[in-house]
Design an enzyme around this catalytic site. Structure first.
Site, mmCIF file in Angstrom:
data_model
loop_
_atom_site.group_PDB
_atom_site.id
_atom_site.type_symbol
_atom_site.label_atom_id
_atom_site.label_comp_id
_atom_site.label_asym_id
_atom_site.label_seq_id
_atom_site.Cartn_x
_atom_site.Cartn_y
_atom_site.Cartn_z
ATOM 1 C CB SER A 1 -0.872 -0.016 1.258
ATOM 2 O OG SER A 1 -1.523 1.208 1.424
ATOM 3 C CE1 TYR B 1 -3.632 -2.755 5.462
ATOM 4 C CE2 TYR B 1 -3.234 -0.485 4.817
ATOM 5 C CZ TYR B 1 -3.483 -1.799 4.471
ATOM 6 O OH TYR B 1 -3.571 -2.151 3.157
ATOM 7 C CE LYS C 1 -1.384 -4.803 3.351
ATOM 8 N NZ LYS C 1 -1.610 -6.082 2.685
#
Ligand code: NAD
Ligand code: WQD
Length: 338
Positions: free
Chosen positions: A124, A148, A152
């Site tokens: 991302s 989050y 990643k």
């Protein structure tokens, strides 16, 4: 190729599956349906003649995953399965590290057992954090500002070390910017559970009357109209990028990140205006204070993907909003309506 697709029933996974099958690839979908419906896969079958099978399993279940990979013998893996809510990741860090990081470890073990050394990973743009410069290129420092994004970034690190450990291994890290829109048929699209956190699914639910008004998170950013700017990418273009990356995997050694965006920045107010045009009326909105952790502007330099993957985004903003509205108006409850 034979492609094992984790999270293939999800928003991006299901659209990618349609493109993969359309190009003659075969797939095994592994999904726990933790955040998706098996109906998405019924729609994939409806839209394609390609061959795929489904295994309902959690990616953290190494034994199940290993057995599935040993049976299917994939040439490559596309790894979508994961948890993706920035807000929820602050409240449930253990789950986010478990699924996004430990789940990736479990998947790599299954790949090792099956002798598969090629993987495409859903990363991302959030791994970049606050921009030192714009547009972001792949050399920009990695400094995620939320849990989050940390998962990643750590999964990217893991995959980079894994791909570098043995000859013949390759990992493509696709850093998606903001995926939006739906399949041109109007039969597949994003179907979030609960109140959508992201702009476009929320807006789509305002249009169907499920939500009262869009809340614009801040109009005092240093941008031309004061609202946040993002690089929105049509989900079908994003799906096509995975098919292009499969070709690149065959010649790549080690790991390589690619930004996947259009390079065009669009503000919240511009996106609202475009969606209003698609719906044919002005949707209600309210301006609220900034959402904590939000960044004023994010935009991709996608030239590496353009050159090395031979991939360029085809769809513009109007395609994004029109396809979203075609999906949402025909399926106001998402896949819930059967
Ligand atoms: P999604 O939630 O629609 O799809 C994820 C899929 O993974 C779902 O089908 C879900 O059921 C499955 N899944 C979740 N946990 C699982 C587990 N433990 N075992 C097996 N399956 C599991 O999300 P999406 O938008 O399609 O995103 C796909 C990937 O792309 C995710 O890794 C996400 O983090 C990443 N990504 C998404 C965006 C975005 O804005 N949508 C942006 C950048 C990156
Ligand atoms: C876009 C713009 C908001 C909702 C997140 C993740 C990123 C990726 C995509 C997974 C911003 C504004 C939003 C609303 C608003 N996901 N907004 N009202 O924050 O750019 O990215 O989703 O990997 O990692 O961080 O996307 O759609 O939430 O926001 O005004 O109700 O819309 O402030 O400017 P974001 P978004």
């Amino acid at each position: 190729m034979r492609v094992l697709v984790t999270g293939g029933a999800g928003y991006i996974g299901s659209h990618t599956l349609v493109e993969l099958l359309g190009q003659g690839h075969e797939a095994l979908v592994v999904d726990s349906f933790a955040n998706s419906s098996p109906k998405a896969l019924d729609r994939v079958r409806e839209l394609t003649n390609g061959w795929f099978e489904t295994e309902e399993a959690d990616i953290r279940d190494t034994a199940r995953l290993t057995a599935a990979a040993a049976r299917f013998r994939p040439d490559a893996v596309i790894h979508f399965a994961g948890l993706k809510s920035v807000g929820e990741s602050a409240r449930r860090p253990t789950d986010y590290y478990d699924v996004n990081l430990a789940g990736t470890v479990a998947l790599l073990r299954a790949m090792e057992a099956a002798g598969c050394g090629r993987i495409i990973f859903s990363s991302s743009a959030t791994v970049y954090g606050e921009p030192d410069y714009l547009p972001f290129d792949e050399s920009h420092p990695i400094r995620p500002t939320n849990t989050y994004g940390q998962t990643k970034a750590m999964a990217e690190r893991l995959l980079t070390d894994w791909a570098g450990a043995e000859e013949g291994r390759a990992a493509i890290l696709l850093r998606y910017f903001n995926p939006v829109g739906a399949h041109a048929s109007g039969r597949m699209g994003e179907d979030p559970r609960g109140v959508p956190e992201n702009l476009m699914p929320f807006l789509a639910q305002v249009a169907t009357g499920r939500r009262d008004a869009l809340r614009i998170w801040g109009d005092d950013y240093p941008t031309p109209d004061g609202t946040g700017i993002r690089d929105y990418i049509h989900v079908t273009d994003l799906a096509r990028a995975h098919v292009a990356a499969l070709d690149r995997l065959l010649t790549l050694d080690g790991a390589r990140p690619y930004n996947i965006g259009t390079g065009q920045g669009i503000s919240v107010k511009e996106m609202l205006a475009a969606f209003n045009r698609a719906v044919g009326r002005d949707l209600p909105f309210e301006v609220h204070p900034r959402r904590p952790g939000d960044i004023a502007e994010m935009r991709a330099d996608a030239s590496r993907a353009n050159h090395e993957l031979d991939w360029t985004a085809r769809y513009g903003v109007d395609d994004m909003v029109q396809s979203l509205w075609a999906w949402q108006s025909a399926n106001p409850q998402g896949y819930g309506e059967g």
